[in-house]
Enzyme design. Structure first.
Site, short mmCIF file in Angstrom:
data_model
loop_
_atom_site.label_atom_id
_atom_site.label_comp_id
_atom_site.label_asym_id
_atom_site.label_seq_id
_atom_site.Cartn_x
_atom_site.Cartn_y
_atom_site.Cartn_z
N ALA A 1 0.84 -1.21 0.00
CA ALA A 1 0.00 0.00 0.00
C ALA A 1 0.87 1.25 0.00
O ALA A 1 2.10 1.18 0.11
CB ALA A 1 -0.92 0.01 1.22
N ASN A 2 0.23 2.38 -0.15
CA ASN A 2 0.86 3.69 -0.02
C ASN A 2 0.37 4.37 1.25
O ASN A 2 -0.72 4.05 1.75
CB ASN A 2 0.54 4.57 -1.23
N ARG A 3 1.16 5.35 1.75
CA ARG A 3 0.79 6.05 2.98
C ARG A 3 -0.17 7.21 2.66
O ARG A 3 0.19 8.37 2.72
CB ARG A 3 2.03 6.60 3.68
N SER A 4 -1.39 6.88 2.31
CA SER A 4 -2.38 7.90 1.98
C SER A 4 -3.54 7.82 2.95
O SER A 4 -4.07 6.73 3.21
CB SER A 4 -2.90 7.70 0.55
#
Length: 402
Positions: A208-211
């Protein structure tokens, strides 16, 4: 067209949000008068209200100067809309019972105009049978409700439904009640993606991405406030979806692309989601265990490029396609290249490198990259970035029927 709003601020910690709501309403060109209840004045001051509304705060039912002209009648009748935010359990009970023992409840009983309430209270108070009965009575009487949202409460350890809707959500509800004829995106369909995607490795792990989804959700809320019909396609986030938008929850990049394509056609599409570039070639059916033989080998494959796919569509391409570029170096240079490579009309670029606090934070510094050049925007709240971007989108829409 300027409208007159009578805002009633109840006694709850969420009263501080009402100051931002006043500012948002004034930005939209509305006149705002405020009744500050005795409880509300425990959290914010009449001076802060007056400074933002440019009108003095009304507090006293038995004011000799105001009531000489039947002030509570004039306040309620001269408004186009009454907004109660925060609407405490006590205020809702008074409204449902037809009480009139202070200026707020008297003005509400005397009005012949639409009423919008934004409830705010402890989750147990919100879920209490008495509050549920009161809400049912009010809605049957024609009162419109926005929120409440779910989340952490002021009380330590409390979590659940009861948080007052955010100012942009309330603003969107206000604009819908006042009618959308003068709204810049009235009749338009705006598609927004937000949040990360989760690409499973096994049943418990993912890429995942840190969003946080804050920027994308703020854009969806701002577009709704501007009168648009909004479809928000959101990856997994911990924030509530904005009021007044159609939210489609997805997990993976492939699911997000399918949801985006299903939502077309759209007049404008804003791709603010932080989509994972890669996924594993195959998800393990069971949790991968340590076996003493070292880390497992993960074969990665590229995810579909949602922005490029939509921007290069021959049919049902949105009239305006806006991408986001989260960069850690050479922000504008990389954004220029991305705009050309992806085929989108605009790119909103921001620096998400270490120490910026953008990922998961509430503020953002962006550069709007278009075919005409680059606009460097100052650091602002993500809500403000959203409002400014939506205003630019509205200005770019072709005139005439949607």
């Amino acid at each position: 067209m300027t409208k007159r709003i009578l805002l009633i601020i109840g006694g709850g910690i969420a009263a501080y949000k009402s100051l931002d709501l006043i500012r948002r309403l004034k930005e939209r060109g509305h006149e705002v008068r405020v009744i500050l209840t005795k409880g509300g004045a425990e959290f914010i001051t009449p001076l802060s209200v007056a400074s933002l509304s440019r009108e003095r705060a009304f507090t006293d039912l038995f004011s000799l100067t105001d009531e000489a002209d039947i002030g509570h009648i004039e306040l309620s009748r001269s408004a186009d809309l009454l907004v109660v935010a925060p609407a405490t359990a006590d205020l809702l009970a008074k409204m449902a019972g037809g009480h009139a023992d202070d200026l707020a409840s008297t003005a509400l009983l005397a009005t012949d105009k639409p009423v919008l309430v934004a409830p705010a209270m402890n989750p147990r108070m919100w879920q209490h049978p008495a509050t549920r009965r009161n809400m049912a009575l009010l809605q049957a009487d024609g009162v419109t409700v926005v929120g409440p949202n779910e989340g952490a409460m002021a009380e330590r350890g409390e979590f659940g439904p009861g948080r007052m809707a955010e100012p942009m959500e309330i603003l969107a509800a206000v604009e819908r009640l006042l009618g959308g004829a003068d709204l810049p995106l009235a009749g338009r369909h705006v598609l927004v993606t937000s949040g990360p995607t989760h690409e499973p490795i096994d049943p418990v792990r993912y890429i995942a991405n840190r969003s946080s989804g804050r920027q994308g959700h703020a854009i969806a809320a701002a577009a709704a406030a501007a009168g648009a019909r909004v479809t928000l396609v959101s990856g997994p986030v911990a924030i509530a979806p904005p009021a007044g938008v159609t939210t489609v929850a997805v997990e993976t990049a492939r699911e997000m692309l399918a949801a985006v394509e299903a939502a077309l056609p759209a007049d404008a599409a804003v791709f603010a989601a932080a989509v994972a570039d890669w996924r594993t070639a195959g998800e393990a059916a069971q949790k991968m265990k340590k076996n003493g033989k070292g880390a497992p080998r993960l074969t990665l494959v590229e995810n579909p490029d949602i922005l490029a796919t939509i921007a290069h569509r021959a049919e049902q391409r949105p009239g305006l396609v806006v991408g986001f570029a989260a960069e850690t170096e050479k922000v504008v240079e990389h954004a220029r290249q991305k705009r050309l490579r992806k085929g989108c009309d605009w790119i909103v670029a921001n620096d998400v490198g270490p120490g910026t606090g953008v990922m998961g934070g509430t503020r953002n510094t962006v550069h709007l990259v278009t075919g005409e050049g680059v606009e460097d925007w100052p650091t602002m709240d993500k809500d403000e970035v959203a409002r400014r971007l939506v205003a630019r989108i509205a200005a770019a829409m072709p005139k005439g029927s949607a």
